[in-house]
Scaffold this motif. Structure first.
Motif, PDB file in Angstrom:
ATOM      1  N   LYS A  51       0.916  -1.196  -0.059  1.00  0.00           N
ATOM      2  CA  LYS A  51      -0.121  -0.075  -0.032  1.00  0.00           C
ATOM      3  C   LYS A  51       0.663   1.481   0.206  1.00  0.00           C
ATOM      4  O   LYS A  51       0.282   2.368  -0.337  1.00  0.00           O
ATOM      5  N   LEU A  52       1.970   1.002   0.357  1.00  0.00           N
ATOM      6  CA  LEU A  52       2.780   2.354   0.388  1.00  0.00           C
ATOM      7  C   LEU A  52       3.125   2.963  -0.909  1.00  0.00           C
ATOM      8  O   LEU A  52       3.097   2.333  -2.089  1.00  0.00           O
TER       9      LEU A  52
ATOM     10  N   VAL B 230      12.487   1.347  -2.036  1.00  0.00           N
ATOM     11  CA  VAL B 230      13.607   1.332  -1.235  1.00  0.00           C
ATOM     12  C   VAL B 230      13.534   0.344   0.055  1.00  0.00           C
ATOM     13  O   VAL B 230      14.641  -0.111   0.423  1.00  0.00           O
ATOM     14  N   LEU B 231      12.403   0.300   0.252  1.00  0.00           N
ATOM     15  CA  LEU B 231      12.150  -1.061   1.343  1.00  0.00           C
ATOM     16  C   LEU B 231      12.547  -2.215   0.686  1.00  0.00           C
ATOM     17  O   LEU B 231      13.442  -3.239   1.465  1.00  0.00           O
TER      18      LEU B 231
ATOM     19  N   ALA C 296       9.554   5.576   4.916  1.00  0.00           N
ATOM     20  CA  ALA C 296       9.062   4.549   4.550  1.00  0.00           C
ATOM     21  C   ALA C 296       8.868   3.642   5.980  1.00  0.00           C
ATOM     22  O   ALA C 296       7.761   3.003   6.132  1.00  0.00           O
ATOM     23  N   LYS C 297       9.670   3.389   6.609  1.00  0.00           N
ATOM     24  CA  LYS C 297       9.817   2.691   7.879  1.00  0.00           C
ATOM     25  C   LYS C 297       8.702   3.411   8.885  1.00  0.00           C
ATOM     26  O   LYS C 297       7.973   2.841   9.544  1.00  0.00           O
ATOM     27  N   LYS C 298       8.776   4.791   8.865  1.00  0.00           N
ATOM     28  CA  LYS C 298       7.897   5.563   9.831  1.00  0.00           C
ATOM     29  C   LYS C 298       6.503   5.200   9.165  1.00  0.00           C
ATOM     30  O   LYS C 298       5.382   5.014  10.018  1.00  0.00           O
ATOM     31  N   LYS C 299       6.073   5.418   7.946  1.00  0.00           N
ATOM     32  CA  LYS C 299       4.899   5.095   7.443  1.00  0.00           C
ATOM     33  C   LYS C 299       4.171   3.980   7.805  1.00  0.00           C
ATOM     34  O   LYS C 299       3.211   3.365   8.129  1.00  0.00           O
ATOM     35  N   MET C 300       5.363   2.729   7.562  1.00  0.00           N
ATOM     36  CA  MET C 300       4.854   1.346   7.745  1.00  0.00           C
ATOM     37  C   MET C 300       4.707   1.031   9.328  1.00  0.00           C
ATOM     38  O   MET C 300       3.326   0.676   9.578  1.00  0.00           O
TER      39      MET C 300
END
Length: 185
Positions: free
Chosen positions: A126-127, A134-135, A166-170
């Motif tokens: 969903k990102l 990048v993930l 990306a990690k923060k949004k996850m």
């Protein structure tokens, strides 16, 4: 095992044998990356074929400045972005369904399901594309920041920033999902 001999190829060398080696060694990675970016199996099939055709035609121009894997993933990314820019595709593809009923999971999906729960995989998909890629490059392909930067044609600072976001949004999405109960769609 990384093939470093590509930058030593000279005209007249059996490119077909080299192509076969590349397809055997990197074919699954190329398909998975294309699928991960486009979210479509048929597109991933076409893109993977295009990537190896491009690599075959440009084999003698490989300079060895990056690994063969990074070179192929860069071509894959470019072909995937080209596919996504196609107006017809943007207008007609519904992004809601990721797997047709009765189909088997991609190798990428199987790996993610083994590493983490299905919720994590669904959250990653969903990102936004720039965060997904990048993930995937950092954690699945275990590429270093400089390799990711070269693959994506970005500065290392931009890659680090995107990875952080990306990690923060996850984390945010997973926390929302836990707080809101099971999300069925």
């Amino acid at each position: 095992m990384e093939k470093h001999y590509l930058h030593h190829l000279t005209p007249g060398f059996d490119r077909s044998a080299v192509l076969e080696d590349m397809m055997t060694e990197f074919g699954e990675d190329i398909w998975n990356f294309a699928y991960f970016l486009t979210r479509r199996r048929d597109a991933a099939d076409d893109i993977a074929q295009d990537v190896f055709l491009i690599a075959y035609n440009r084999m003698y121009t490989f300079r060895g400045e990056a690994s063969v894997k990074s070179w192929l993933l860069s071509i894959t990314r470019n072909q995937s972005l080209k596919y996504l820019r196609n107006a017809f595709i943007r207008r007609t593809v519904l992004m809601g369904a990721y797997r047709a009923e009765g189909s088997t999971a991609s190798a990428e999906q199987v790996v993610f399901e083994r590493i983490a729960s299905r919720e994590v995989w669904e959250t990653v998909i969903k990102l936004p594309r720039k965060h997904r890629e990048v993930l995937l490059l950092a954690y699945h392909y275990q590429m270093k920041m400089d390799e990711i930067a070269a693959t994506l044609d970005l500065s290392e600072g931009t890659v680090k920033s995107r990875l952080f976001r990306a990690k923060k949004k996850m984390s945010e999405l997973l926390r929302e999902k836990q707080e809101g109960g099971k999300d069925d769609g």
